[in-house]
Scaffold this motif. Structure first.
Motif, mmCIF file in Angstrom:
data_model
loop_
_atom_site.group_PDB
_atom_site.id
_atom_site.type_symbol
_atom_site.label_atom_id
_atom_site.label_comp_id
_atom_site.label_asym_id
_atom_site.label_seq_id
_atom_site.Cartn_x
_atom_site.Cartn_y
_atom_site.Cartn_z
ATOM 1 N N ILE A 242 0.813 -1.220 0.000
ATOM 2 C CA ILE A 242 0.000 0.000 0.000
ATOM 3 C C ILE A 242 0.853 1.280 0.000
ATOM 4 O O ILE A 242 0.332 2.378 0.178
ATOM 5 N N GLY A 243 2.175 1.116 -0.163
ATOM 6 C CA GLY A 243 3.041 2.300 -0.263
ATOM 7 C C GLY A 243 3.095 3.128 1.001
ATOM 8 O O GLY A 243 3.276 4.349 0.948
ATOM 9 N N CYS A 244 2.987 2.471 2.147
ATOM 10 C CA CYS A 244 2.908 3.221 3.412
ATOM 11 C C CYS A 244 4.245 3.801 3.852
ATOM 12 O O CYS A 244 4.295 4.807 4.552
ATOM 13 N N GLY A 245 5.345 3.141 3.467
ATOM 14 C CA GLY A 245 6.666 3.644 3.840
ATOM 15 C C GLY A 245 7.250 3.023 5.095
ATOM 16 O O GLY A 245 8.360 3.381 5.505
ATOM 17 N N ALA A 246 6.534 2.093 5.713
ATOM 18 C CA ALA A 246 7.048 1.476 6.944
ATOM 19 C C ALA A 246 8.365 0.751 6.699
ATOM 20 O O ALA A 246 9.219 0.680 7.584
ATOM 21 N N CYS A 247 8.529 0.208 5.490
ATOM 22 C CA CYS A 247 9.755 -0.543 5.189
ATOM 23 C C CYS A 247 10.981 0.359 5.284
ATOM 24 O O CYS A 247 11.970 0.000 5.944
ATOM 25 N N ALA A 248 10.923 1.524 4.657
ATOM 26 C CA ALA A 248 12.066 2.438 4.719
ATOM 27 C C ALA A 248 12.237 2.998 6.130
ATOM 28 O O ALA A 248 13.350 3.186 6.615
ATOM 29 N N PRO B 63 3.049 -4.001 7.088
ATOM 30 C CA PRO B 63 1.683 -4.369 7.475
ATOM 31 C C PRO B 63 1.009 -5.303 6.478
ATOM 32 O O PRO B 63 -0.051 -5.854 6.773
ATOM 33 N N LYS B 64 1.587 -5.462 5.299
ATOM 34 C CA LYS B 64 0.972 -6.309 4.272
ATOM 35 C C LYS B 64 1.796 -7.571 4.015
ATOM 36 O O LYS B 64 1.573 -8.260 3.012
ATOM 37 N N ASP B 65 2.744 -7.855 4.901
ATOM 38 C CA ASP B 65 3.536 -9.100 4.816
ATOM 39 C C ASP B 65 4.224 -9.274 3.455
ATOM 40 O O ASP B 65 4.282 -10.395 2.922
#
Ligand code: SF4
Ligand code: FES
Length: 251
Positions: free
Chosen positions: A164-170, A229-231
């Motif tokens: 969903i392009g939330c940015g949590a990964c970065a 959040p989307k595994d």
């Protein structure tokens, strides 16, 4: 059973991108454990407005785990302590009576703070934009089975497309790497025949834009996968690396 709890919030307040920020502490009483985390922040803001103070700025839109807007760092975790959920899907029953909850914006060079808990995530939009288009033949609607796609590839593409392009990964990555996001967006098309035509150009352009915007390198810590959040799986990063090397060899 849900009950009402009293909590202390330590919230990052920052008036603007170039202002110095700091934590401010707020007490909230009688918070329903049945409320969502964002509803709890709504209650905090009502309280602040009633006291004649500035409400806390935070991002949200769908409140259903779809849009990727609710980018909050909660007690040291992007999207909070639960796994596989966004901040808007987090509920107050996850917290205990008397608990102190620390809320910060994404901390990443690629996402500068706009105000309080809101960050600028247009860097991800720019990476998507350089990804470009997918070529399709014009004409009548094709038969649904005209292009056979193995079930395994269709499933992997759908899994990658759930980003969903939330940015949590970065935000979770000590290197500020956006590789999980970029790999998901490259994979969702590279896995399908329809995405093959521009695959080489797309992989090179998205990686180049990611580097240009200041995101760091991937060193395989897998923090991104842990906090997504989307595994989204890091196997997508391996696919991105293969796509990128293949594109460079083609040159
Ligand atoms: S890969 Fe996961 S954490 Fe990264 S932007 Fe997509 S959904 Fe968010
Ligand atoms: S508000 Fe849309 S994903 Fe949380």
């Amino acid at each position: 059973m849900d009950k009402n709890i009293n909590i202390t919030l330590k919230v990052w307040r920052q008036k603007g991108p170039r202002e110095k920020g700091a934590f401010e502490t707020y007490k909230l009483t009688d918070v329903s454990q049945g409320s969502s985390f964002l509803e709890m922040l709504d209650v905090l803001n009502e309280q602040l407005i009633n006291e004649g103070k500035e409400p806390v700025v935070f991002d949200h839109d769908c409140r259903e785990g779809i849009c990727g807007m609710c980018s909050l760092y909660i007690n040291g975790h992007p999207h909070g302590p639960d796994t596989s959920v966004t901040t808007c899907q987090l509920h107050m029953r996850r917290f205990n009576d008397g608990e102190t909850i620390t809320i910060e914006p994404w901390r990443s060079a690629g996402f500068p703070v706009i105000r309080d808990l809101m960050v600028d995530r247009t860097a991800y939009d720019k990476i998507i934009q350089v990804g470009g288009f997918v070529s399709v033949n014009t004409g009548g609607i094709p038969d649904a089975n005209a292009i056979p796609i193995p079930k395994k590839d269709a499933d992997l593409a759908m899994d990658a497309a759930s980003c969903i392009g939330c940015g949590a990964c970065a935000a979770a990555c000590k290197n500020g790497s956006a590789m999980l996001f970029v790999s998901a967006k490259v994979s969702q098309l590279a896995l399908l025949p329809q995405g093959k035509v521009e695959a080489a150009r797309r992989a090179k352009a998205m990686v180049a834009k990611m580097d240009e915007l200041g995101f760091g390198n991937c060193t395989n810590t897998r923090a991104c996968e842990m906090e997504c959040p989307k595994d989204i799986s890091v196997s997508n990063i391996a696919r991105l690396n293969r796509e990128f090397i293949w594109a460079k060899l083609k040159d």
